[in-house]
Design a protein around this motif. Structure first.
Motif, PDB file in Angstrom:
ATOM      1  N   PHE A 277      -8.562  -4.665  -6.699  1.00 49.03           N
ATOM      2  CA  PHE A 277      -7.962  -3.458  -7.283  1.00 49.03           C
ATOM      3  C   PHE A 277      -7.837  -3.532  -8.795  1.00 49.03           C
ATOM      4  CE2 PHE A 277      -6.072  -3.742  -2.926  1.00 49.03           C
ATOM      5  CZ  PHE A 277      -6.820  -2.707  -2.388  1.00 49.03           C
ATOM      6  N   THR A 278      -8.392  -4.602  -9.396  1.00 48.20           N
ATOM      7  CA  THR A 278      -8.392  -4.810 -10.849  1.00 48.20           C
ATOM      8  C   THR A 278      -7.015  -4.551 -11.461  1.00 48.20           C
ATOM      9  OG1 THR A 278      -9.188  -2.541 -11.278  1.00 48.20           O
ATOM     10  CG2 THR A 278     -10.848  -4.267 -11.038  1.00 48.20           C
ATOM     11  N   ILE A 279      -6.003  -5.176 -10.860  1.00 42.97           N
ATOM     12  CA  ILE A 279      -4.645  -5.039 -11.370  1.00 42.97           C
ATOM     13  C   ILE A 279      -4.467  -5.943 -12.577  1.00 42.97           C
ATOM     14  CG2 ILE A 279      -2.199  -5.266 -10.792  1.00 42.97           C
ATOM     15  CD1 ILE A 279      -3.614  -3.078  -9.281  1.00 42.97           C
ATOM     16  N   THR A 280      -3.787  -5.458 -13.610  1.00 43.66           N
ATOM     17  CA  THR A 280      -3.482  -6.242 -14.805  1.00 43.66           C
ATOM     18  C   THR A 280      -1.968  -6.218 -15.025  1.00 43.66           C
ATOM     19  OG1 THR A 280      -3.497  -4.441 -16.422  1.00 43.66           O
ATOM     20  CG2 THR A 280      -5.647  -5.368 -15.775  1.00 43.66           C
ATOM     21  N   PRO A 281      -1.458  -7.056 -15.923  1.00 38.40           N
ATOM     22  CA  PRO A 281      -0.021  -7.023 -16.209  1.00 38.40           C
ATOM     23  C   PRO A 281       0.468  -5.672 -16.745  1.00 38.40           C
ATOM     24  CG  PRO A 281      -0.956  -9.091 -16.945  1.00 38.40           C
ATOM     25  CD  PRO A 281      -2.111  -8.223 -16.536  1.00 38.40           C
ATOM     26  N   ASP A 282      -0.455  -4.841 -17.210  1.00 35.08           N
ATOM     27  CA  ASP A 282      -0.067  -3.514 -17.703  1.00 35.08           C
ATOM     28  C   ASP A 282      -0.077  -2.456 -16.610  1.00 35.08           C
ATOM     29  OD1 ASP A 282       0.221  -4.392 -20.351  1.00 35.08           O
ATOM     30  OD2 ASP A 282      -1.931  -4.210 -20.709  1.00 35.08           O
ATOM     31  N   SER A 283      -0.503  -2.834 -15.419  1.00 35.01           N
ATOM     32  CA  SER A 283      -0.548  -1.868 -14.316  1.00 35.01           C
ATOM     33  C   SER A 283       0.847  -1.617 -13.758  1.00 35.01           C
ATOM     34  CB  SER A 283      -1.447  -2.390 -13.197  1.00 35.01           C
ATOM     35  OG  SER A 283      -2.753  -2.639 -13.661  1.00 35.01           O
ATOM     36  N   ARG A 284       0.969  -0.521 -13.033  1.00 39.90           N
ATOM     37  CA  ARG A 284       2.199  -0.231 -12.296  1.00 39.90           C
ATOM     38  C   ARG A 284       1.815   0.031 -10.848  1.00 39.90           C
ATOM     39  NH1 ARG A 284       6.635   4.183 -14.150  1.00 39.90           N
ATOM     40  NH2 ARG A 284       6.882   2.568 -15.745  1.00 39.90           N
ATOM     41  N   THR A 285       2.460  -0.653  -9.932  1.00 41.94           N
ATOM     42  CA  THR A 285       2.179  -0.441  -8.514  1.00 41.94           C
ATOM     43  C   THR A 285       3.404   0.198  -7.865  1.00 41.94           C
ATOM     44  OG1 THR A 285       3.034  -2.576  -7.740  1.00 41.94           O
ATOM     45  CG2 THR A 285       0.755  -2.520  -8.529  1.00 41.94           C
ATOM     46  N   LEU A 286       3.163   0.971  -6.821  1.00 46.01           N
ATOM     47  CA  LEU A 286       4.236   1.705  -6.164  1.00 46.01           C
ATOM     48  C   LEU A 286       4.654   1.042  -4.862  1.00 46.01           C
ATOM     49  CD1 LEU A 286       2.965   5.389  -6.593  1.00 46.01           C
ATOM     50  CD2 LEU A 286       4.552   4.121  -8.038  1.00 46.01           C
ATOM     51  N   ALA A 287       5.942   1.037  -4.608  1.00 45.50           N
ATOM     52  CA  ALA A 287       6.468   0.601  -3.311  1.00 45.50           C
ATOM     53  C   ALA A 287       6.670   1.862  -2.479  1.00 45.50           C
ATOM     54  CB  ALA A 287       7.785  -0.144  -3.489  1.00 45.50           C
ATOM     55  N   VAL A 288       5.714   2.139  -1.599  1.00 48.24           N
ATOM     56  CA  VAL A 288       5.764   3.384  -0.819  1.00 48.24           C
ATOM     57  C   VAL A 288       5.914   3.136   0.677  1.00 48.24           C
ATOM     58  CG1 VAL A 288       4.456   4.705  -2.509  1.00 48.24           C
ATOM     59  CG2 VAL A 288       3.245   3.501  -0.690  1.00 48.24           C
ATOM     60  N   ALA A 289       5.671   1.911   1.130  1.00 46.50           N
ATOM     61  CA  ALA A 289       5.727   1.615   2.556  1.00 46.50           C
ATOM     62  C   ALA A 289       7.164   1.420   3.023  1.00 46.50           C
ATOM     63  CB  ALA A 289       4.917   0.358   2.868  1.00 46.50           C
ATOM     64  N   SER A 290       7.397   1.684   4.286  1.00 48.70           N
ATOM     65  CA  SER A 290       8.692   1.380   4.888  1.00 48.70           C
ATOM     66  C   SER A 290       8.974  -0.108   4.727  1.00 48.70           C
ATOM     67  CB  SER A 290       8.673   1.746   6.376  1.00 48.70           C
ATOM     68  OG  SER A 290       9.740   1.117   7.066  1.00 48.70           O
ATOM     69  N   PRO A 291      10.223  -0.493   4.459  1.00 51.75           N
ATOM     70  CA  PRO A 291      10.542  -1.918   4.306  1.00 51.75           C
ATOM     71  C   PRO A 291      10.145  -2.758   5.523  1.00 51.75           C
ATOM     72  CG  PRO A 291      12.402  -0.557   3.647  1.00 51.75           C
ATOM     73  CD  PRO A 291      11.407   0.368   4.271  1.00 51.75           C
ATOM     74  N   SER A 292      10.103  -2.149   6.702  1.00 49.08           N
ATOM     75  CA  SER A 292       9.788  -2.887   7.928  1.00 49.08           C
ATOM     76  C   SER A 292       8.294  -2.910   8.247  1.00 49.08           C
ATOM     77  CB  SER A 292      10.555  -2.284   9.115  1.00 49.08           C
ATOM     78  OG  SER A 292      11.929  -2.525   8.986  1.00 49.08           O
ATOM     79  N   PHE A 293       7.472  -2.343   7.377  1.00 50.91           N
ATOM     80  CA  PHE A 293       6.029  -2.290   7.599  1.00 50.91           C
ATOM     81  C   PHE A 293       5.362  -3.378   6.764  1.00 50.91           C
ATOM     82  CE2 PHE A 293       1.925   0.197   6.693  1.00 50.91           C
ATOM     83  CZ  PHE A 293       1.313  -0.271   7.841  1.00 50.91           C
ATOM     84  N   ASP A 294       4.349  -4.041   7.327  1.00 55.42           N
ATOM     85  CA  ASP A 294       3.752  -5.170   6.617  1.00 55.42           C
ATOM     86  C   ASP A 294       3.151  -4.795   5.273  1.00 55.42           C
ATOM     87  OD1 ASP A 294       1.642  -3.791   7.684  1.00 55.42           O
ATOM     88  OD2 ASP A 294       0.592  -5.543   8.457  1.00 55.42           O
TER      89      ASP A 294
END
Length: 233
Positions: A203-220
């Motif tokens: 996903f070519t993530i870098t330290p300047d990227s922002r990722t989202l927490a969208v999954a249910s806490p109980s989902f892997d």
């Protein structure tokens, strides 16, 4: 020919297995002043998250939590949830994420089946969660004061009740139960470094990227999201 073609192929070298707390500590060391978690108008830097989780981890250790114990984290997506996960994994214990909006019967089954030793939640959800599991309320003034008295330095095997190895359990998740009773799935630390590396590359993530927490806490997928961010600093 097809069979020989498949058997002759090998992938690239795998990354050495490491534990989840080691992965998170590496992320924090990359740039300690960088934002680690943002929720509405609240922010935590990697340094703040690292030191606060070490303090909370020492409280959990004082409560008798160590490697191969299970800590239930009954929190929605929030700063507190990430903090609780970091703290729990530093003790060597496995975390069991629980969506506090789940039906009470399902939560009761997850807690009893997993033999959770302790739970972490907030005052908002404490009244709706099953007993007799002891619940540590992460947002109370008493706990916040207690945390400030704890050493914020790194947690090592010297601090833990039992040593932590990559073969130990990192977290425990439950299936949906759509075909019967929900079943707990135990995941060790062994494959997490390779998962983080693969996500970083794919996903070519870098330290300047922002990722989202969208999954249910109980989902892997919630763990994938954590490693997607932390694995790339």
């Amino acid at each position: 020919d097809e069979r020989r073609n498949l058997l002759d192929r090998t992938g690239g070298p795998e990354h050495p297995a490491t534990t989840l707390p080691q992965l998170l500590t590496t992320a924090a060391a990359h740039n300690r002043t960088a934002p680690a978690v943002t929720y509405e108008d609240h922010h935590l830097s990697y340094e703040q998250l690292d030191t606060a989780s070490s303090q909370l981890a020492r409280i959990l250790i004082a409560e008798g939590i160590g490697t191969e114990d299970t800590v239930a984290i009954a929190l929605p997506r929030s700063l507190e949830a990430i903090l609780a996960i970091w703290a729990t994994t530093k003790t060597g214990a496995a975390f069991l994420p629980i969506d506090p909006n789940y039906p009470k019967d399902r939560i009761t089954h997850m807690l009893s089946d997993s033999r959770a030793a302790l739970g972490v939640t907030t005052t908002e959800h404490a009244t709706t969660l099953p007993e007799p599991l002891p619940w540590l309320l992460i947002d109370t003034p008493d706990l916040e004061t207690r945390c400030t008295t704890m050493d914020s330095g790194p947690i090592t095997d010297t601090d833990r009740l039992r040593p932590l190895h990559t073969t130990n359990t990192a977290y425990l998740l439950y299936t949906s139960g759509s075909t019967g009773t929900p079943k707990g799935v135990v995941v060790t630390h062994q494959g997490l470094a390779n998962l983080a590396a693969e996500q970083h590359e794919r996903f070519t993530i870098t330290p300047d990227s922002r990722t989202l927490a969208v999954a249910s806490p109980s989902f892997d997928a919630s763990v994938f999201e954590l490693l997607l961010a932390a694995g790339s600093g």
